[in-house]
Scaffold this motif. Structure first.
Motif, short mmCIF file in Angstrom:
data_model
loop_
_atom_site.label_atom_id
_atom_site.label_comp_id
_atom_site.label_asym_id
_atom_site.label_seq_id
_atom_site.Cartn_x
_atom_site.Cartn_y
_atom_site.Cartn_z
N ALA A 20 -1.35 3.06 10.47
CA ALA A 20 -2.24 3.51 9.82
C ALA A 20 -2.06 2.55 8.36
O ALA A 20 -0.92 2.58 7.81
CB ALA A 20 -2.45 4.79 9.63
N GLN A 21 -3.35 2.36 7.89
CA GLN A 21 -3.34 1.93 6.35
C GLN A 21 -2.70 2.87 5.43
O GLN A 21 -3.24 3.99 5.39
CB GLN A 21 -4.67 1.44 6.01
N ALA A 77 2.40 -10.74 8.96
CA ALA A 77 2.80 -9.26 8.87
C ALA A 77 2.94 -9.03 7.45
O ALA A 77 3.44 -9.81 6.56
CB ALA A 77 4.00 -8.97 9.71
N MET A 78 2.85 -7.60 7.23
CA MET A 78 3.32 -7.16 5.92
C MET A 78 4.30 -6.04 6.21
O MET A 78 4.05 -4.90 7.07
CB MET A 78 1.97 -6.56 5.18
N CYS A 79 5.51 -6.03 5.44
CA CYS A 79 6.45 -5.08 5.97
C CYS A 79 6.65 -4.39 4.45
O CYS A 79 6.56 -4.79 3.38
CB CYS A 79 7.81 -5.77 6.47
N ARG A 86 3.78 -2.72 8.51
CA ARG A 86 2.70 -1.77 8.24
C ARG A 86 1.40 -2.54 8.02
O ARG A 86 0.35 -1.98 8.22
CB ARG A 86 2.80 -1.61 6.53
N TYR A 87 1.41 -3.68 8.57
CA TYR A 87 -0.02 -4.41 9.02
C TYR A 87 0.44 -5.76 9.88
O TYR A 87 1.63 -6.40 9.42
CB TYR A 87 -0.71 -4.96 7.86
N LEU A 116 -7.69 -1.91 -0.60
CA LEU A 116 -6.45 -1.27 0.09
C LEU A 116 -6.07 0.15 -0.50
O LEU A 116 -4.95 0.74 -0.19
CB LEU A 116 -5.15 -2.22 -0.21
N ASP A 117 -6.70 0.47 -1.43
CA ASP A 117 -6.20 1.93 -2.20
C ASP A 117 -4.73 2.10 -2.84
O ASP A 117 -4.03 2.77 -3.02
CB ASP A 117 -6.15 3.08 -1.13
N LEU A 118 -4.57 0.72 -3.53
CA LEU A 118 -3.45 0.75 -4.37
C LEU A 118 -3.44 1.54 -5.44
O LEU A 118 -4.43 1.84 -5.90
CB LEU A 118 -3.20 -0.94 -4.62
#
Length: 175
Positions: A20-21, A77-79, A86-87, A116-118
């Protein structure tokens, strides 16, 4: 075709539960782990692309042929700091660069559109200002942005070109 449909069905059913984001508080937790393990404050994740070697698809032309001289698709990818995905974005043509895959991915578009709700910008540890944004770190393939950092290119630099810092002392290393 059945493999693709099965993968899509599995993804649709499970991605919200397993990938999930993150929301604001989770981004802060991710950044805290980067700070503790890497001494990198306000880092929300690391991004990169990986070429996955494939056999040339029928009638694909050079779409999957990459700069490494083989056919591939790209896994972007984002880790987080614990090396957890995570994505992910899977399946872009091997001929596309990491930055192009990123820019066309849902993640890249959400980052660009500030969706992204950062967390809000915050001062770095040990300072009171200025407030700095939360960032993702990538390699030289990615363009700098407000929320995207990459290593400084030292290609072609020498001591003569950059010179020592104005306030040089023996504890500092020039360039």
């Amino acid at each position: 075709m059945i493999i693709r449909e099965t993968c899509v069905a599995i993804w649709d059913a499970l991605h919200a539960a397993v990938m999930a984001q993150p929301h604001k508080e989770q981004w802060k937790e991710i950044a805290d782990v980067f700070q503790q393990t890497c001494q990198f404050p306000n880092c929300a994740g690391a991004i990169d692309g990986k070429h996955i070697r494939i056999k040339k698809p029928v009638r694909s032309g050079s779409q999957y042929y990459n700069y490494k001289k083989y056919f591939s698709f790209v896994l972007f990818a984002m880790c987080d700091a614990n090396y957890s995905f995570r994505y992910i974005d899977v399946g872009s043509y091997g001929s596309r660069s990491d930055s192009a895959v990123f820019a066309h991915s849902d993640f890249g578009k959400m980052l660009q559109n500030k969706a992204l709700d950062l967390p809000e910008h915050t001062a770095l540890p040990g300072t009171t200002s200025p407030a700095m944004p939360f960032v993702f770190v990538g390699d030289e393939a990615f363009a700098l942005g407000e929320n995207l950092m990459r290593p400084y290119s030292s290609r072609g630099l020498s001591l003569q070109k950059c010179g020592p810092p104005a306030e040089y002392n023996s504890q500092q290393i020039p360039c």
